[in-house]
Design a protein around this motif. Structure first.
Motif, PDB file in Angstrom:
ATOM      1  N   GLY A   4       0.908  -1.179  -0.060  1.00 28.81           N
ATOM      2  CA  GLY A   4      -0.019  -0.028  -0.052  1.00 28.81           C
ATOM      3  C   GLY A   4       0.926   1.245  -0.059  1.00 28.81           C
ATOM      4  N   GLU A   5       0.457   2.305   0.244  1.00 27.68           N
ATOM      5  CA  GLU A   5       0.834   3.635   0.394  1.00 27.68           C
ATOM      6  C   GLU A   5       0.315   4.766   1.264  1.00 27.68           C
ATOM      7  N   LYS A   7      -1.273   5.398   4.674  1.00 26.37           N
ATOM      8  CA  LYS A   7      -2.189   4.665   5.681  1.00 26.37           C
ATOM      9  C   LYS A   7      -3.128   3.723   4.871  1.00 26.37           C
ATOM     10  N   ASN A   8      -2.990   3.667   3.498  1.00 24.73           N
ATOM     11  CA  ASN A   8      -3.887   2.933   2.748  1.00 24.73           C
ATOM     12  C   ASN A   8      -3.144   1.503   2.530  1.00 24.73           C
ATOM     13  N   ILE A   9      -3.669   0.565   3.135  1.00 19.18           N
ATOM     14  CA  ILE A   9      -3.271  -0.790   2.891  1.00 19.18           C
ATOM     15  C   ILE A   9      -4.211  -1.402   1.844  1.00 19.18           C
ATOM     16  N   THR A  10      -3.485  -1.917   0.809  1.00 19.70           N
ATOM     17  CA  THR A  10      -4.212  -2.646  -0.352  1.00 19.70           C
ATOM     18  C   THR A  10      -3.991  -4.068  -0.235  1.00 19.70           C
ATOM     19  N   TYR A  48      -3.205  -3.264  14.839  1.00 13.42           N
ATOM     20  CA  TYR A  48      -2.775  -1.741  14.374  1.00 13.42           C
ATOM     21  C   TYR A  48      -2.541  -0.756  15.786  1.00 13.42           C
ATOM     22  N   PRO A 104      -8.348  -4.995   2.375  1.00 20.72           N
ATOM     23  CA  PRO A 104      -7.709  -3.764   2.334  1.00 20.72           C
ATOM     24  C   PRO A 104      -8.461  -2.900   3.063  1.00 20.72           C
ATOM     25  N   GLN A 105      -7.739  -1.718   3.820  1.00 20.95           N
ATOM     26  CA  GLN A 105      -8.436  -0.710   4.523  1.00 20.95           C
ATOM     27  C   GLN A 105      -7.476   0.324   4.629  1.00 20.95           C
ATOM     28  N   THR A 106      -8.015   1.520   5.182  1.00 20.43           N
ATOM     29  CA  THR A 106      -7.259   2.672   5.324  1.00 20.43           C
ATOM     30  C   THR A 106      -7.247   2.925   6.819  1.00 20.43           C
ATOM     31  N   TYR A 163      -0.984   6.972  11.651  1.00 20.47           N
ATOM     32  CA  TYR A 163       0.272   6.335  11.404  1.00 20.47           C
ATOM     33  C   TYR A 163       0.827   5.443  12.408  1.00 20.47           C
TER      34      TYR A 163
END
Length: 118
Positions: free
Chosen positions: A27-28, A30-33, A60, A89-91, A95
């Motif tokens: 991901g990039e 805080k976005n986990i793909t 988390y 997947p999640q946002t 951080y």
């Protein structure tokens, strides 16, 4: 992962040296793909009966190390040499870090974390 023993129905199971717990996260920001965790055993480990009564959890935490979300996996009673779990997947709202934990018979045996930073 270090070798350890545990009991299943009065039988001692031994997890040999040669198994690794892996945690992949993509991901990039805080976005986990994509997120996956599991055990990978080399040839020696593959001769074992596997992991019984296993569960993989994802947690988390924020930058202050306060856990704000847990995705608890289901406990699998069958024995498996290569337990694995994906997470949706999640946002993330903060951080900090994302961790995966392998539990055997309700005991956390190993964890791996990734720091999520700007």
């Amino acid at each position: 992962m270090a070798s350890f023993d545990y009991q299943v129905g009065g039988v001692t199971m031994k997890v040999p040296t040669g198994c690794m717990f892996t945690h992949i996260i993509r991901g990039e920001g805080k976005n986990i793909t994509y997120q996956n965790a599991g055990v990978d055993c080399g040839f020696v480990g593959a001769l074992n009966a596997g992991f019984c009564n296993w569960r993989i959890d994802f947690t988390y935490a924020d930058t202050g190390n306060k856990t704000y979300r847990t995705s608890r996996g289901r406990t699998h009673s069958e024995c498996k040499i290569d337990p694995m779990r994906n997470n949706a997947p999640q946002t993330l709202p903060h951080y900090g870090k994302a961790c995966a934990h392998l539990n055997i018979n309700g005991v956390r045996r190993v964890s791996q974390c990734h720091h999520i930073t700007k």
